[in-house]
Write a protein that holds these residues in place. Structure first.
Motif, mmCIF file in Angstrom:
data_model
loop_
_atom_site.group_PDB
_atom_site.id
_atom_site.type_symbol
_atom_site.label_atom_id
_atom_site.label_comp_id
_atom_site.label_asym_id
_atom_site.label_seq_id
_atom_site.Cartn_x
_atom_site.Cartn_y
_atom_site.Cartn_z
ATOM 1 N N ARG A 61 -2.636 3.365 -3.104
ATOM 2 C CA ARG A 61 -3.357 2.793 -1.960
ATOM 3 C C ARG A 61 -2.776 3.266 -0.625
ATOM 4 O O ARG A 61 -3.318 2.975 0.432
ATOM 5 N N ASP B 92 0.810 -1.222 0.000
ATOM 6 C CA ASP B 92 0.000 0.000 0.000
ATOM 7 C C ASP B 92 0.841 1.269 0.000
ATOM 8 O O ASP B 92 0.597 2.178 0.807
ATOM 9 N N ASN C 9 -12.092 0.933 -12.726
ATOM 10 C CA ASN C 9 -12.344 0.020 -11.603
ATOM 11 C C ASN C 9 -11.912 0.575 -10.256
ATOM 12 O O ASN C 9 -12.559 0.340 -9.238
ATOM 13 N N TYR C 10 -10.785 1.297 -10.252
ATOM 14 C CA TYR C 10 -10.252 1.783 -8.973
ATOM 15 C C TYR C 10 -11.217 2.772 -8.306
ATOM 16 O O TYR C 10 -11.129 3.000 -7.112
ATOM 17 N N HIS D 162 -0.709 0.425 -6.581
ATOM 18 C CA HIS D 162 -0.409 0.128 -5.172
ATOM 19 C C HIS D 162 0.102 1.368 -4.437
ATOM 20 O O HIS D 162 -0.126 1.510 -3.236
ATOM 21 N N GLU E 103 -14.315 -0.071 -7.135
ATOM 22 C CA GLU E 103 -14.087 -1.299 -6.368
ATOM 23 C C GLU E 103 -14.099 -1.015 -4.862
ATOM 24 O O GLU E 103 -13.731 0.068 -4.419
ATOM 25 N N GLU E 104 -14.542 -2.002 -4.099
ATOM 26 C CA GLU E 104 -14.670 -1.802 -2.658
ATOM 27 C C GLU E 104 -13.561 -2.481 -1.864
ATOM 28 O O GLU E 104 -13.423 -2.257 -0.664
ATOM 29 N N ASP E 105 -12.749 -3.303 -2.529
ATOM 30 C CA ASP E 105 -11.687 -4.043 -1.833
ATOM 31 C C ASP E 105 -10.553 -3.139 -1.359
ATOM 32 O O ASP E 105 -9.883 -3.443 -0.378
ATOM 33 N N HIS E 106 -10.315 -2.066 -2.101
ATOM 34 C CA HIS E 106 -9.175 -1.205 -1.764
ATOM 35 C C HIS E 106 -9.591 0.255 -1.771
ATOM 36 O O HIS E 106 -10.502 0.643 -2.479
ATOM 37 N N GLU E 107 -8.837 1.015 -0.956
ATOM 38 C CA GLU E 107 -9.062 2.454 -0.962
ATOM 39 C C GLU E 107 -7.905 3.133 -1.643
ATOM 40 O O GLU E 107 -6.751 2.744 -1.478
#
Ligand SMILES: *[C@@H]1O[C@H](CO)[C@@H](O)[C@H](O)[C@H]1NC(C)=O
Length: 329
Positions: free
Chosen positions: A123, A86, A167-168, A120, A171-175
């Motif tokens: 993130r 991250d 997507n970024y 990354h 998407e809910e998996d990553h901030e």
């Protein structure tokens, strides 16, 4: 009334000037003149690397150091995903030291690094990697979102590709840390305009565009459709020679009959061997390697070449082409 009008006029002028500056905001430029007498350049390119030396990162770094010395490289390009998983949390994050300064220790690698941000990196605290304080910690570090490096016969255009990726934003998996990027539409359209103008104005023999994300790739991430749609037409129209990226953790060379551009992936800086591969026309996929490694570029007035190396420094693939400039006539 008169004062009001005058005030309004002044505000309008100020507003117009500020707006014009915003629209025409130029990409930051760096002048990095070649030191070799013939004006040629040797450059190393590595991507997707920062893992505290793990996953063969240190082995790749060692081979980069060896080759860097042999070639007396001018500088090093990082195609992004600089710090896993991250990015950096802040400028004091020990990862900067553990994954960069303490890894790329060879004398030959203490040259300027030019880095873009990967997904990354977004993130984490995105402003940390861009903070000039890091240059005080390690003078070879330089990371900006989008910028230009002028090296005489060649000009490099570094493009911040992460904000293009739809997507970024859903998407809910990553901030993601979108500070400095919003409103997105405006950021992207300004960036594309700036890149187009800069490419148009460039008089360099070779034009090379660097971004984190793939345009074309047979790797696990595959093509980045947003870049195929929005960036590629500009690169084709402005006769860019190479598009260089990371993102897929592999080494790869694609050339398409529809485009003069060579698509080179150097994303083998650490974790690799994903074993996910999409079918690709073998006439266009010149080379694909699923493991760790890096790439070197060799640029002359009339010739350009790229070489890919594995974790032992063994040459895996070589490509070069000539260009006949006015000077030859
Ligand atoms: C390191 O590289 C070697 C040689 O390519 C490979 O066999 C090995 O699996 C790699 N290690 C990792 C953790 O990827």
């Amino acid at each position: 009334m008169a004062i009001n009008n005058k005030t309004t006029a002044v505000i309008l002028v100020v507003y117009t000037v500020v707006a014009a500056i915003n629209v025409a905001a130029e990409l930051q430029r760096f002048d990095h003149q070649p030191t070799k007498p013939d004006g040629s350049l040797d450059i190393l390119v590595v991507g997707d690397w920062g893992r505290r030396g793990l996953y063969n990162q240190s082995d790749v770094a060692f081979q980069m150091g060896r080759l860097g010395e042999k070639l007396d490289v001018d500088f090093i390009i990082s195609t992004g995903d600089n710090f896993y998983e991250d990015g950096l949390s802040d400028v004091e994050d020990p990862l900067f030291d553990e994954s960069f300064t303490k890894i790329y220790t060879a004398d030959s690698l203490q040259k300027q690094w030019y880095s873009v941000l990967g997904n990354h990196d977004y993130r984490g605290n995105v402003l940390a990697q861009l903070n000039p304080v890091l240059k005080q910690k390690d003078s070879k570090w330089l990371c900006l979102r989008s910028f230009i490096v002028n090296s005489g016969i060649v000009e490099f255009f570094f493009v911040d590709t992460t904000p293009f990726h739809d997507n970024y934003f859903t998407e809910e998996d990553h901030e993601y840390d979108w500070r400095g990027v919003l409103p997105r539409e405006e950021y992207l359209s300004n960036l594309l305009k700036e890149v187009e103008v800069a490419l148009d104005e460039s008089s360099a023999t070779w034009k090379i565009v660097v971004g984190h994300h793939t345009i074309f790739s047979a790797g696990s991430h595959g093509n980045t459709q947003e870049l195929v749609d929005q960036l590629l037409p500009i690169l084709e129209a402005k006769e860019v020679d190479l598009y260089i990226n990371g993102h897929d953790h592999c080494l790869q060379h694609i050339s398409s009959p529809k485009s003069q551009i060579q698509f080179l992936t150097s994303g083998g800086g650490s974790k690799a061997w994903r074993d996910e591969f999409n079918q690709w026309d073998p006439n266009q996929l010149k080379f694909y390697y699923d493991g760790q490694g890096f790439m070197s570029l060799h640029i002359y007035e009339d010739k350009i070449g790229a070489i890919f190396y594995d974790v032992y420094g063994v040459i895996l693939h070589e490509w070069s082409t000539n260009k006949f400039t006015c000077k030859d006539v």
